[in-house]
Enzyme design. Structure first.
Site, short mmCIF file in Angstrom:
data_model
loop_
_atom_site.label_atom_id
_atom_site.label_comp_id
_atom_site.label_asym_id
_atom_site.label_seq_id
_atom_site.Cartn_x
_atom_site.Cartn_y
_atom_site.Cartn_z
N TYR A 186 0.85 -1.20 0.00
CA TYR A 186 0.00 0.00 0.00
C TYR A 186 0.88 1.24 0.00
CZ TYR A 186 -4.99 -0.21 -0.09
OH TYR A 186 -6.27 -0.28 -0.55
N ASP B 4 -5.78 15.14 -24.14
CA ASP B 4 -5.77 13.71 -23.82
C ASP B 4 -5.05 13.02 -24.98
OD1 ASP B 4 -6.29 11.03 -23.57
OD2 ASP B 4 -8.42 11.26 -23.13
#
Ligand code: PLP
Length: 479
Positions: free
Chosen positions: A65, A242
């Site tokens: 994590y 994008d």
């Protein structure tokens, strides 16, 4: 270079270990390689990542994590994640000449969401804090937000329409961006099929968007980002590009000057798995002004980072910085142009009449078919493509009237201009010999089609022959 058998050994050993636990997964992984090896993959958004990139993903980084960013984690023990995240970001900055790179987004959609929130935070939250003379968002009253949104003219986005080649995440309803933003689209010229910058400027003047988006999934031409930035500046919009589809062409310096989005946009998003040839994932590039907001992507809109994928991004970006990647990117475009020319010579109708990037959009109405019929007939013949709308598509987004084909994957395999002509012949043969089918009640169907199975088999064999000289992952044998 790894030792001669290293790649085979690595994948074989991995499968042996997996097989001992769940053999069906090992079988499916092996079958996927066999299928990919056999099919003529013309899906414009797909590619083949290198063995090094693939191997970087299958390890214990997946167990870690690491919410937060390099050096500022919400979990202890992230020193090795910091190393790979920093490496990936460093490679991305060097490769694209960007001031800041955020390499955590899990996909292109996620990268866009991070960018939208960063822009909103910059354009709405920061002025609100200043105006209300408070330091934290939580201290703002409902009235502060209301006043500010009204003053900013709400959240408007201007992007390319879907049928002209834009993407769902550029403000369309099926995606959250269509609910976050009041959206308007710019299309393409009905005669040339090209972006009409005067029309974009007119739409921007009328609509006054907060964000002007450029970038596409199915537009076969270059976009002039310098002009788009001027349009954005003229209405005070943030300019976002994008580049998910053409990032490899930017990385390989095929798109430079006005056609390189990085120097012109305030913020650039991308995927890493299409023409860039990395692992599945996304990335955001920006200048220092937006960097802090972008780095808040996790936990603002992203789940915990995927360190194993960031490791693979670092490997793939290192590969894209090698001199041979520029040659690859140029060959992608040369191949797309050869494919377009081969199709045109045989009488196919192409949107914009050709291409100057990695993709070609065939208007299959020229063959009397819908996109869905054409896609399935090609698939029966061993040619993998996808149906796509064409501008002002009479068949809508489901059946469509287009087939989108792209060359990044076949170019990675090593196919060149001569093979593109042979590919054009196969596509034209199938489409020319397919006819629309009918429903049980005799009415015309937009999905059913008639294609002689013997012809489909023959083309399939020809496609396999064509590929046989260009083995996929030649260094890897699983048996
Ligand atoms: N942006 C563009 C222009 C795309 O073409 C795509 C995918 O096709 C995306 C974003 C979304 O990428 P992903 O599938 O990784 O979420």
């Amino acid at each position: 270079m790894p030792s001669p058998n290293a790649e085979s050994t690595a994948f074989r050993s991995a499968l042996e270990v997996i097989r001992a636990v769940e053999p069906r997964v090992a079988d499916a992984i092996g079958a996927e390689l066999a299928d990919q090896r056999e099919s003529l993959k013309l899906i414009a958004s797909e590619n083949y990542a290198s063995p090094a990139t693939l191997l970087a993903m299958g390890n214990w980084f997946s167990d870690k994590y690491a919410e937060g960013t390099v050096g500022r984690r919400f979990y202890a023990g992230c020193q090795n994640v910091d190393t790979v995240e920093a490496l990936a970001a460093e490679h991305a900055k060097e490769l694209f000449g960007a001031a800041h790179a955020y390499v955590q987004p899990h996909s292109g959609i996620d990268a866009n969401l991070v960018a939208f929130w960063a822009v909103l935070a910059d354009r709405v939250e920061a002025p609100a804090l200043k105006k209300a003379q408070v330091r934290q968002v939580n201290d703002l009253t409902e009235q502060d937000w209301f006043t500010l949104r009204r003053e900013l003219g709400n959240q408007r986005m201007l992007g390319m329409s879907l049928d002209a080649g834009g993407h769902l995440t550029h403000g369309f309803r099926p995606n959250i961006s269509g609910k976050m933003f009041d959206q308007r689209s710019y299309g393409t010229d009905p005669v040339t099929g090209l972006v009409d910058y005067d029309k974009v400027a007119e739409a921007a003047r009328e609509f006054k968007p907060m964000i002007l988006v450029a970038g596409y999934s199915a537009y076969p031409r270059k976009v002039n980002f310098r002009i788009m930035r001027e349009i954005a500046d003229s209405v005070g919009a943030t300019f976002m590009v994008d580049m998910a589809h053409f990032a490899g062409l930017v990385a390989g310096k095929v798109f430079t000057g006005d056609f390189d989005p990085v120097p012109h946009a305030h913020i650039v998003t991308t995927t890493t798995h299409k023409s860039l040839r990395g692992p599945r994932g996304g990335m955001v590039l920006c200048g220092p002004e937006l960097a802090d907001q972008v780095d808040r992507g996790c936990p603002m809109v992203l789940g915990g980072p995927l360190p194993h994928v960031m490791a693979a991004k670092a490997v793939a970006l290192a590969e894209a910085r090698r001199p041979d990647f520029a040659g690859y990117a140029q060959r992608v475009v040369d191949n797309a142009q050869a494919l377009a020319e081969g199709l045109l010579r045989r009488g196919a109708k192409l949107v914009t009449g050709g291409t100057d990037n990695h993709l070609v959009l065939i208007d299959v109405a020229g063959y009397g078919l819908t996109g869905r019929q054409a896609e399935q007939a090609l698939l029966d013949s061993g040619i993998v493509t996808n149906r796509n709308s064409v501008p002002q598509d009479p068949n809508g987004a489901w059946y469509t009237s287009g087939i989108r084909i792209g060359t990044p994957a076949l170019t990675t395999r090593g196919l060149g201009v001569a093979e593109m002509d042979a590919t054009a012949e196969l596509i034209h043969t199938v489409l020319g010999r397919t006819t629309p089918g009918s429903n049980a009640d005799g009415t015309p169907s937009k999905a059913k089609y008639v294609l002689d199975p013997a012809l489909a088999d023959k083309v399939s064999r020809q496609a396999t022959d064509l590929l046989s000289a260009f083995p996929l992952y030649p260094s890897i044998t699983l048996a």
